[in-house]
Each structure stands twice: as structure tokens, then as C-alpha cells.
Design a protein around this motif. Structure first.
Motif, mmCIF file in Angstrom:
data_model
loop_
_atom_site.group_PDB
_atom_site.id
_atom_site.type_symbol
_atom_site.label_atom_id
_atom_site.label_comp_id
_atom_site.label_asym_id
_atom_site.label_seq_id
_atom_site.Cartn_x
_atom_site.Cartn_y
_atom_site.Cartn_z
ATOM 1 N N UNK A 181 40.984 39.468 28.378
ATOM 2 C CA UNK A 181 41.722 39.196 29.611
ATOM 3 C C UNK A 181 40.844 39.454 30.833
ATOM 4 N N UNK A 182 40.063 40.517 30.767
ATOM 5 C CA UNK A 182 39.159 40.823 31.880
ATOM 6 C C UNK A 182 38.099 39.730 32.013
ATOM 7 N N UNK A 183 37.551 39.293 30.875
ATOM 8 C CA UNK A 183 36.541 38.231 30.893
ATOM 9 C C UNK A 183 37.106 36.927 31.443
ATOM 10 N N UNK A 184 38.422 36.731 31.270
ATOM 11 C CA UNK A 184 39.075 35.515 31.772
ATOM 12 C C UNK A 184 39.415 35.619 33.248
ATOM 13 N N UNK A 185 39.144 36.781 33.850
ATOM 14 C CA UNK A 185 39.348 36.922 35.289
ATOM 15 C C UNK A 185 40.520 37.780 35.711
ATOM 16 N N UNK A 186 41.116 38.518 34.791
ATOM 17 C CA UNK A 186 42.250 39.376 35.150
ATOM 18 C C UNK A 186 41.840 40.401 36.207
ATOM 19 N N UNK A 187 42.738 40.666 37.126
ATOM 20 C CA UNK A 187 42.451 41.625 38.201
ATOM 21 C C UNK A 187 42.718 43.040 37.709
ATOM 22 N N UNK A 188 41.662 43.844 37.715
ATOM 23 C CA UNK A 188 41.746 45.200 37.157
ATOM 24 C C UNK A 188 42.738 46.088 37.888
ATOM 25 N N UNK A 189 42.844 45.919 39.180
ATOM 26 C CA UNK A 189 43.675 46.819 39.984
ATOM 27 C C UNK A 189 44.933 46.153 40.532
ATOM 28 N N UNK A 190 45.307 45.037 39.948
ATOM 29 C CA UNK A 190 46.500 44.333 40.432
ATOM 30 C C UNK A 190 47.724 45.221 40.267
ATOM 31 N N UNK A 191 48.540 45.362 41.325
ATOM 32 C CA UNK A 191 49.738 46.197 41.215
ATOM 33 C C UNK A 191 50.902 45.435 40.592
ATOM 34 N N UNK A 192 51.583 46.083 39.685
ATOM 35 C CA UNK A 192 52.831 45.545 39.145
ATOM 36 C C UNK A 192 53.922 45.723 40.200
ATOM 37 N N UNK A 193 55.128 45.222 39.977
ATOM 38 C CA UNK A 193 56.202 45.409 40.959
ATOM 39 C C UNK A 193 56.465 46.871 41.325
ATOM 40 N N UNK A 194 56.176 47.810 40.409
ATOM 41 C CA UNK A 194 56.343 49.238 40.722
ATOM 42 C C UNK A 194 55.039 49.858 41.232
ATOM 43 N N UNK A 195 54.087 48.988 41.599
ATOM 44 C CA UNK A 195 52.780 49.360 42.146
ATOM 45 C C UNK A 195 51.853 50.022 41.127
#
Length: 221
Positions: free
Chosen positions: A154-168
Motif C-alpha cells: 500500500x505504501x509503494x502504491x502511494x498511500x499517505x503514511x500520516x493521513x488522518x482517519x475521521x477520528x484523526x
């Protein structure tokens, strides 16, 4: 003939033809509706059960690959949710919308990750399913459930490491809270991972780990 008396003359041949055509049209419409309902049921069943051959046959006969069930799940979501990799690949090849999200906000990739269907998730990533969007994202689900084998992909595909979920909560926080130390290690190996981000309760990843008695993870962070 008195104008108030009913016309007792027999219908003409033209009238009879019109009536016959109208009846045939109604019967055809009813039959078409029945066939459509049967086709829809067959498609939803094929996606859920992983009957790839039937699914492809229905699409070739004109079925919309983005057909949805009563809950707003597409055929691709149903196949991915149940881990039917071949069906997922077939739908992707037939241009099903990879990034459609159901009313709950879940995409096919998110549900494949959530349920631990690694091959289906990989097929979706390979097909180009997005890993970045608002709200909950695939990396959040992978971290929350401890899907360590999918984290790197997922990280290799470009996932944002620090993206906040709805509960931050960030992925690191979710993994730390739930005690998934291998996921934590993989996230800590990424230099961009933010160790000091706070969730909506004001807790950092290590603090949330301690609150849930995951002392080994708290010390690692």
C-alpha cells in the motif's frame, strides 16, 4: 341511435389489432422486467460466490459491470469483500469502477484489506485502485487489522503514511492501539511517519499504545 345508448357495434379489425398489440406490449414489458430481475440476481450471486465464468458471460450479454445491490455495493465490492480474486480481475478487465465507494464509504480495496483477502487486494492495487482519499483509507484498515503483509504494498502504491482517519488517528496510531507490533515496525521504517501526531482525544501513538497496555509498542515508538 340514441346518443345515450351504448354503441353495440362489434369492434373493427383495426381496433382488435390495436388491442392485441397493446396486450403483447404489456406482456413483453412484464417478461423483460422479470428477465432483468433474474439477471440482476444472477449477477449479484455470481459476484458474491466467485462464479467468474457466469459473471463474464452476463457482462458480455450487456450487464453493466457497475451494477449495485440494494445496499449500494457494486459487483466488484461484493467479489473483493469475499476474496474472489479471479472475479475481481475479470471485473477490472471489464472496466468496472475500481474506486466506487458504497454508502458506508468503503471501496473494493478497503474491504479486501479489512477482511485480509491479500490476493484480491493485490489484484486491485495492480489494476490501479486508488489508495489515497478522504476519510478511512486502505492503509488505515491494514493498520487497524494488522495486515502487515499488505502495508509495504500500500505504501509503494502511494498511500499517505500520516493521513488522518475521521477520528484523526493515523495508521501508526491504529496499529499501536491494537497491538500490531509488526505493522508498527514497518511504519516506523518509513522516515516520513509522524510520531507526534494526535488523535481527536489528544493521544499520540505511544500514549494510545500505553492506554491499551501495549507497552512494548510504546517503548518501540
Amino acid at each position: 341511435m340514441h346518443k345515450d345508448l351504448p354503441d353495440s357495434r362489434p369492434p373493427t379489425s383495426a381496433t382488435l389489432r390495436r388491442l392485441a398489440l397493446a396486450a403483447a406490449f404489456v406482456a413483453s414489458a412484464v417478461a423483460a422486467q422479470g428477465a432483468l430481475a433474474a439477471t440482476l440476481d444472477d449477477a449479484l450471486s455470481a459476484a458474491s460466490m466467485g462464479d467468474t465464468k457466469e459473471l463474464v458471460s452476463l457482462i458480455q450479454r450487456g450487464l453493466d459491470p457497475d451494477t449495485v445491490d440494494a445496499q449500494g455495493n457494486t459487483l466488484l465490492i461484493l467479489a473483493a469483500r469475499e476474496g474472489h480474486t479471479a472475479a475481481v480481475e475479470a471485473l477490472a478487465k471489464n472496466r468496472a469502477r475500481l474506486d466506487y465507494r458504497n454508502p458506508a464509504g468503503d471501496s473494493a480495496l478497503m474491504l479486501a484489506v479489512l477482511r485480509g483477502h491479500e490476493d484480491a487486494a493485490r489484484a486491485l492495487i495492480k489494476a490501479g485502485a486508488t489508495v489515497v482519499h478522504d476519510g478511512w483509507a486502505p492503509l488505515h484498515y491494514a493498520a487497524f487489522e494488522g495486515r502487515d503483509k499488505l502495508i509495504d504494498e500500500l505504501i509503494a502504491a502511494g498511500a499517505e503514511l500520516n493521513a488522518p482517519a475521521p477520528n484523526k488517528a493515523t495508521p501508526l496510531m491504529l496499529a499501536a492501539r491494537n497491538g500490531h507490533i509488526e505493522v508498527v515496525r514497518r511504519l516506523l521504517a518509513q522516515p516520513q511517519t509522524d510520531l507526534n501526531a494526535l488523535n481527536e482525544a489528544g493521544l499520540s501513538a505511544d500514549a494510545w499504545a500505553l492506554q491499551n497496555n501495549n507497552t512494548d509498542i510504546a517503548e518501540l515508538i
